[in-house]
Design an enzyme around this catalytic site. Structure first.
Site, PDB file in Angstrom:
ATOM      1  N   GLY A 181       0.811  -1.222   0.000  1.00  0.00           N
ATOM      2  CA  GLY A 181       0.000   0.000   0.000  1.00  0.00           C
ATOM      3  C   GLY A 181       0.835   1.258   0.000  1.00  0.00           C
ATOM      4  CG  HIS A 439      -8.720  35.426  -4.709  1.00  0.00           C
ATOM      5  ND1 HIS A 439      -9.128  34.525  -3.758  1.00  0.00           N
ATOM      6  CD2 HIS A 439      -9.856  36.011  -5.197  1.00  0.00           C
ATOM      7  CE1 HIS A 439     -10.440  34.571  -3.655  1.00  0.00           C
ATOM      8  NE2 HIS A 439     -10.909  35.471  -4.523  1.00  0.00           N
TER       9      HIS A 439
END
Length: 452
Positions: A181, A439
Site C-alpha cells: 500500500g 486569487h
C-alpha cells in the site's frame, strides 16, 4: 580517457550528464536499457499518463455534479496504453537530444566496474574498457521480490506483475490484488478502481502510504474505500499462485482469487554484479553509502539516485546528481533531505514535505500542528463538489518557522514545491503572511492558515 563516466541514464544520470557536459567535462553515460531510467520508462511518466486518462474518465462519470451531461462514457484501455507509449517515446528521444546537445557520449550496454588504476577508473561494457578520472554511479533500483511461495513462477507466467509489466496490460482485469500500500500500489489502485476493476490492497503495516502523515493517509484510505477499494491491513502475503493471493491476518488464512497480482512492496538499489567490490566501495543493505555531498568512501567515486537508498524519488535523484557534479567542479554543494517533497498522484492527490505529526513526537520537537480545510478556497469549492481536502501545517514553536506541510486535495502536487521552499528557507509565519498568493487558487489556503 573521460573526465567523468556515469553508470546509468535515469534521472540522476542523465541530468548530471547534462550539467557536466555544459560545464565542459568530457562525459560518458553507459545505460543498458533506455535513457530516462525507470522513472521515464516504467514509473513516473507512464503512470501519470494512465492516471490522467482515469481522471478524465472520472470527471465524465460525475459530470452531472457540475451540470455536464453525457449519454455515456467508456475507457479504452488499449488506447490509453498506446498513448502512454507515445508519451514515453517522445520524452526518451528528448533526453537523448539534450545529451547530444551537451556533448555527452552515450553507450547502450551493461557496465561493470573493473578496477582503479593510475589513470582513473576502468569500466568494462560489452568487452570494451573505458577509463574515467571520476566515476558517478546512478544505476537506480529494481522491484523488491521477496521469497513468497509461488511468486517467482507467477512472475514468469505473467500472473504476478511488477511496475514494469502492469503498465503494458492489454486488457483490464476484472479483479486485481495489489500487494503493498505504498505510492506505486496506491496509484495503480487509483487507476484500476477508476476504470472499473475490483481492487484489493493487501498491506503488512496497519496503515497505507508509508511515512505519509497518518491523518492524511487515513483520509485517502477512507476516500478510496468509499469508492470500492478493499484495504486489508496488518496482513502478510504467504503465496501468490494459481490465480490467487493468500494472506494471513490475525491468525487466519484467506485466499483472494484474482486475474492479476501486482507486487509493489518497495524497491532495492541495483548494485549486484556492478563490481563495487573491485574498488572497495562500501555498501549497506545493498545501497552505496554516500554523504550529503554525494561522496562515497572511495575518492573520485560518487553515487546519486535510488542506488544510494536514501530517498527513492526522481526529483531527489535530479538534485543528488547536480550536487555531485557541483562538487566535482569544486563548487561546494550539499543536499537537504528534510525539504524534499513527496507526492502520491491519486485523485485526490496527496503531497507532503518535512516533519509529520508522528515525527515531531518521535523526535521530541516543540511544534504546533494545525489542520485547515481546503474549503477556505473559493476555487476548491467551485471545482470539488464533494471534496473534503485539507492542508496540515507544522510550525516550530521557538522560531515560528514552517517545518512540515501536508495536503490532500486537488493541485496538491503543483502546490507542494512552494511549501518545500518554505521548509528549505526556514520561512516564518510572519514571512508568509506578507506574501501575495494569487486569487482564487487552492494554494492561498496556506496563507489563510497563517492568520488562524
Amino acid at each position: 580517457m573521460y573526465d567523468l563516466i556515469i553508470l546509468g541514464g535515469g534521472p540522476a544520470g542523465y541530468n548530471a550528464a547534462e550539467r557536466a557536459g555544459h560545464a565542459g567535462l568530457k562525459t560518458l553515460v553507459i545505460e543498458e536499457r533506455a535513457l530516462g531510467g525507470v522513472c521515464l520508462n516504467e514509473g513516473c511518466i507512464p503512470t501519470k499518463t494512465l492516471l490522467y486518462s482515469a481522471k478524465i474518465y472520472d470527471y465524465a462519470k460525475h459530470g452531472e455534479d457540475y451540470g455536464v451531461k453525457f449519454d455515456s462514457a467508456a475507457i479504452d484501455h488499449a488506447f490509453v496504453v498506446e498513448r502512454k507509449n507515445k508519451v514515453v517515446k517522445q520524452l526518451v528521444s528528448g533526453v537523448g537530444a539534450k545529451l547530444k546537445k551537451s556533448g555527452v557520449e552515450v553507450v547502450k550496454a551493461t557496465a561493470q566496474i573493473k578496477e582503479r588504476n593510475a589513470e582513473g577508473f576502468v569500466v568494462t561494457a560489452e568487452g570494451k574498457d573505458y577509463v574515467g578520472k571520476q566515476l558517478l554511479i546512478c544505476t537506480g533500483s529494481s522491484p523488491a521480490l521477496p521469497p513468497i511461495d509461488g511468486l517467482a513462477d507467477s512472475v514468469k507466467s505473467g500472473f504476478a506483475l511488477t511496475n514494469r509489466e502492469v503498465l503494458d496490460l492489454k486488457e483490464l482485469p476484472k479483479t486485481i490484488v495489489i500487494v503493498g500500500g505504498g505510492v506505486i500500489g496506491l496509484e495503480m489502485a487509483s487507476y484500476f478502481n477508476s476504470v472499473g476493476s475490483k481492487v484489493y490492497v493487501v498491506e503488512m503495516m496497519d496503515h497505507i502510504a508509508g511515512a505519509v502523515d497518518r491523518e492524511i493517509s487515513a483520509m485517502l484510505q477512507k476516500d478510496y474505500a468509499a469508492r470500492g477499494v478493499e484495504f486489508i491491513l496488518g496482513a502478510k502475503v504467504t503465496s501468490i499462485k494459481d490465480k490467487a493471493v493468500t494472506y494471513e491476518k490475525d491468525g487466519k488464512s484467506t485466499v483472494l482469487p484474482c486475474d492479476y497480482a501486482l507486487v509493489s512492496i518497495g524497491r532495492r538499489p541495483r548494485t549486484a554484479g556492478l563490481g563495487c567490490e573491485n574498488i572497495g566501495l562500501k555498501l549497506e543493505r545493498g545501497a552505496i553509502v554516500t554523504n550529503e555531498l554525494g561522496k562515497t568512501n572511495v575518492p573520485g567515486v560518487w553515487a546519486a539516485g535510488d542506488v544510494n537508498g536514501k530517498s527513492m524519488l526522481a526529483h531527489t535523484a535530479y538534485r543528488e546528481g547536480e550536487v555531485c557534479i557541483n562538487n566535482i567542479l569544486g563548487k561546494k554543494d550539499r543536499i537537504n533531505y528534510n525539504s524534499i517533497p513527496a507526492v502520491i498522484y491519486t485523485n485526490p492527490e496527496v503531497a507532503s514535505v518535512g516533519e509529520t505529526s508522528e515525527s515531531i513526537k518521535e523526535k521530541g520537537l516543540d511544534a504546533s500542528v494545525q489542520t485547515v480545510t481546503l474549503k477556505y478556497s473559493g476555487r476548491y469549492i467551485a471545482e470539488n463538489e464533494h471534496g473534503n481536502g485539507v492542508v496540515k501545517i507544522i510550525t516550530d514553536n521557538k522560531h515560528h518557522n514552517i517545518i512540515g506541510l501536508h495536503m490532500i486535495g486537488s493541485y496538491a502536487s503543483e502546490i507542494i514545491y512552494g511549501a518545500a521552499m518554505m521548509v528549505e528557507t526556514e520561512m516564518r509565519v510572519a514571512d508568509i503572511q506578507k506574501l501575495v498568493f494569487p486569487h482564487p487558487t487552492v494554494c492561498e489556503v496556506i496563507r489563510e492558515a497563517m492568520f488562524m
